[in-house]
Design a protein around this motif. Sequence first.
Motif, PDB file in Angstrom:
ATOM      1  N   SER A   1       0.839  -1.206   0.000  1.00 15.57           N
ATOM      2  CA  SER A   1       0.000   0.000   0.000  1.00 15.57           C
ATOM      3  C   SER A   1       0.870   1.251   0.000  1.00 15.57           C
ATOM      4  O   SER A   1       0.547   2.245  -0.659  1.00 15.57           O
ATOM      5  N   VAL A   2       1.983   1.201   0.714  1.00 17.36           N
ATOM      6  CA  VAL A   2       2.911   2.336   0.728  1.00 17.36           C
ATOM      7  C   VAL A   2       3.535   2.516  -0.659  1.00 17.36           C
ATOM      8  O   VAL A   2       3.625   3.636  -1.179  1.00 17.36           O
ATOM      9  N   LEU A   3       3.954   1.396  -1.267  1.00 16.09           N
ATOM     10  CA  LEU A   3       4.560   1.466  -2.598  1.00 16.09           C
ATOM     11  C   LEU A   3       3.602   2.054  -3.615  1.00 16.09           C
ATOM     12  O   LEU A   3       3.956   2.988  -4.356  1.00 16.09           O
ATOM     13  N   THR A   4       2.397   1.513  -3.688  1.00 13.42           N
ATOM     14  CA  THR A   4       1.459   1.971  -4.716  1.00 13.42           C
ATOM     15  C   THR A   4       1.047   3.414  -4.493  1.00 13.42           C
ATOM     16  O   THR A   4       0.877   4.173  -5.457  1.00 13.42           O
ATOM     17  N   ARG A   5       0.908   3.811  -3.241  1.00 20.08           N
ATOM     18  CA  ARG A   5       0.557   5.202  -2.966  1.00 20.08           C
ATOM     19  C   ARG A   5       1.696   6.129  -3.396  1.00 20.08           C
ATOM     20  O   ARG A   5       1.448   7.192  -3.985  1.00 20.08           O
ATOM     21  N   SER A   6       2.925   5.713  -3.136  1.00 22.95           N
ATOM     22  CA  SER A   6       4.065   6.560  -3.512  1.00 22.95           C
ATOM     23  C   SER A   6       4.230   6.646  -5.023  1.00 22.95           C
ATOM     24  O   SER A   6       4.736   7.649  -5.539  1.00 22.95           O
ATOM     25  N   ARG A   7       3.772   5.605  -5.729  1.00 27.02           N
ATOM     26  CA  ARG A   7       3.899   5.596  -7.191  1.00 27.02           C
ATOM     27  C   ARG A   7       2.658   6.157  -7.887  1.00 27.02           C
ATOM     28  O   ARG A   7       2.643   6.305  -9.112  1.00 27.02           O
ATOM     29  N   GLY A   8       1.624   6.428  -7.119  1.00 28.18           N
ATOM     30  CA  GLY A   8       0.408   6.993  -7.696  1.00 28.18           C
ATOM     31  C   GLY A   8      -0.352   6.035  -8.576  1.00 28.18           C
ATOM     32  O   GLY A   8      -0.974   6.450  -9.561  1.00 28.18           O
ATOM     33  N   VAL A   9      -0.336   4.740  -8.216  1.00 26.50           N
ATOM     34  CA  VAL A   9      -1.033   3.730  -9.008  1.00 26.50           C
ATOM     35  C   VAL A   9      -2.066   3.015  -8.136  1.00 26.50           C
ATOM     36  O   VAL A   9      -2.059   3.129  -6.911  1.00 26.50           O
ATOM     37  N   GLU A  10      -2.926   2.265  -8.796  1.00 23.15           N
ATOM     38  CA  GLU A  10      -3.995   1.572  -8.086  1.00 23.15           C
ATOM     39  C   GLU A  10      -3.467   0.383  -7.286  1.00 23.15           C
ATOM     40  O   GLU A  10      -2.648  -0.390  -7.765  1.00 23.15           O
ATOM     41  N   PHE A  11      -3.992   0.247  -6.076  1.00 23.34           N
ATOM     42  CA  PHE A  11      -3.786  -0.936  -5.262  1.00 23.34           C
ATOM     43  C   PHE A  11      -5.131  -1.634  -5.158  1.00 23.34           C
ATOM     44  O   PHE A  11      -6.112  -1.043  -4.695  1.00 23.34           O
ATOM     45  N   ASN A  12      -5.188  -2.876  -5.630  1.00 29.91           N
ATOM     46  CA  ASN A  12      -6.415  -3.660  -5.643  1.00 29.91           C
ATOM     47  C   ASN A  12      -6.275  -4.790  -4.624  1.00 29.91           C
ATOM     48  O   ASN A  12      -5.433  -5.673  -4.780  1.00 29.91           O
ATOM     49  N   LEU A  13      -7.085  -4.742  -3.592  1.00 27.62           N
ATOM     50  CA  LEU A  13      -7.028  -5.742  -2.531  1.00 27.62           C
ATOM     51  C   LEU A  13      -8.224  -6.677  -2.675  1.00 27.62           C
ATOM     52  O   LEU A  13      -9.374  -6.232  -2.660  1.00 27.62           O
ATOM     53  N   GLU A  14      -7.944  -7.978  -2.844  1.00 26.28           N
ATOM     54  CA  GLU A  14      -8.987  -8.972  -3.011  1.00 26.28           C
ATOM     55  C   GLU A  14      -9.159  -9.774  -1.727  1.00 26.28           C
ATOM     56  O   GLU A  14      -8.189  -9.999  -0.992  1.00 26.28           O
ATOM     57  N   GLY A  15     -10.380 -10.248  -1.486  1.00 24.47           N
ATOM     58  CA  GLY A  15     -10.582 -11.112  -0.334  1.00 24.47           C
ATOM     59  C   GLY A  15     -12.044 -11.353  -0.036  1.00 24.47           C
ATOM     60  O   GLY A  15     -12.935 -10.713  -0.602  1.00 24.47           O
ATOM     61  N   ASN A  16     -12.264 -12.284   0.872  1.00 24.09           N
ATOM     62  CA  ASN A  16     -13.611 -12.616   1.328  1.00 24.09           C
ATOM     63  C   ASN A  16     -13.969 -11.706   2.496  1.00 24.09           C
ATOM     64  O   ASN A  16     -13.325 -11.761   3.550  1.00 24.09           O
ATOM     65  N   PRO A  17     -14.982 -10.863   2.336  1.00 18.35           N
ATOM     66  CA  PRO A  17     -15.305  -9.921   3.419  1.00 18.35           C
ATOM     67  C   PRO A  17     -15.896 -10.591   4.648  1.00 18.35           C
ATOM     68  O   PRO A  17     -16.011  -9.957   5.690  1.00 18.35           O
ATOM     69  N   PHE A  18     -16.238 -11.878   4.540  1.00 17.40           N
ATOM     70  CA  PHE A  18     -16.855 -12.591   5.657  1.00 17.40           C
ATOM     71  C   PHE A  18     -15.881 -13.526   6.383  1.00 17.40           C
ATOM     72  O   PHE A  18     -16.257 -14.152   7.368  1.00 17.40           O
ATOM     73  N   ALA A  19     -14.648 -13.626   5.904  1.00 18.21           N
ATOM     74  CA  ALA A  19     -13.667 -14.479   6.578  1.00 18.21           C
ATOM     75  C   ALA A  19     -13.295 -13.856   7.926  1.00 18.21           C
ATOM     76  O   ALA A  19     -12.896 -12.689   7.978  1.00 18.21           O
ATOM     77  N   PRO A  20     -13.414 -14.609   9.026  1.00 18.49           N
ATOM     78  CA  PRO A  20     -13.148 -14.022  10.343  1.00 18.49           C
ATOM     79  C   PRO A  20     -11.662 -13.762  10.570  1.00 18.49           C
ATOM     80  O   PRO A  20     -10.812 -14.451  10.002  1.00 18.49           O
ATOM     81  N   PRO A  21     -11.334 -12.781  11.391  1.00 20.18           N
ATOM     82  CA  PRO A  21      -9.928 -12.545  11.738  1.00 20.18           C
ATOM     83  C   PRO A  21      -9.334 -13.750  12.463  1.00 20.18           C
ATOM     84  O   PRO A  21     -10.051 -14.544  13.080  1.00 20.18           O
ATOM     85  N   ARG A  22      -8.025 -13.864  12.371  1.00 20.37           N
ATOM     86  CA  ARG A  22      -7.298 -14.889  13.115  1.00 20.37           C
ATOM     87  C   ARG A  22      -5.869 -14.415  13.288  1.00 20.37           C
ATOM     88  O   ARG A  22      -5.504 -13.351  12.784  1.00 20.37           O
ATOM     89  N   ALA A  23      -5.076 -15.181  13.964  1.00 22.74           N
ATOM     90  CA  ALA A  23      -3.687 -14.780  14.212  1.00 22.74           C
ATOM     91  C   ALA A  23      -2.984 -14.510  12.885  1.00 22.74           C
ATOM     92  O   ALA A  23      -2.974 -15.363  11.989  1.00 22.74           O
TER      93      ALA A  23
END
Length: 252
Positions: A61-83
């Motif tokens: 996220s730091v890299l893409t923000r510094s380069r001014g490009v899109e960061f696309n984060l994929e994932g299941n919004p219902f997966a519970p947190p874990r360690a």
Amino acid sequence: MATVLSVNVNKIAVLRNSRGGTEPDVVQAASACLDAGAHGITVHPRPDARHVRAEDVYALSVLTRSRGVEFNLEGNPFAPPRAGYPGFAALCAETRPAQATLVPDSDAQITSDHGFDFMGDLGSLRERIAELRELGCRVSLFVDAGCPVIERAADVGAQRIELYTGPYAEAFARGDCADAVAACAETARRAQAAGLGVNAGHDLSEANLPTFLRGVPDVLEVSIGHALIGDALYRGLDATVKRYLEAIAHGG
């Protein structure tokens, strides 16, 4: 609008994790892809940390923000947190990706292999999407070609869909992809009529990209990891990304 290329660097992390330590470096690989002309970076962190981990997400996220490009984060919004995995919403809250692509995968899946079906009560999905949009994320939903109620993606608040192109890639490899292209094109048109942008991803490659993009109208973004990283083992990241950009141009 020309189709943009977002490179998924999960496979770099798989190679790193197979040995432990920090090499190959995920951020350095992502930077090399951007240097070669890629328009953005995608990662799909899994709760079991099988490839990219939370710390990779933060660094990218730091890299893409510094380069001014899109960061696309994929994932299941219902997966519970874990360690080691704070949850998809928490990762988005901490990194504010430009795009959050929601995928209904499970821990048991080797890779994503189906989209949302939009049947039944969608209240929980609507709530997750609203939370992500409040963070400033554009929300895209992973969907199957031929989804009969694709318009419901717009109803729950999504701004884009990502067409699951695994079946298309399999059909292309068999030499009979006309029906698969037609199904993707029909779904794309219906989504666009409902006000949704269209992305695509999964098993897209240098070979099958031009045919797909010639057949499916107005694809805004393709997210490619497995095939591109595999090709880079032979050619290097710089040459490979440039060849994929050429393949996209040939499909336009």
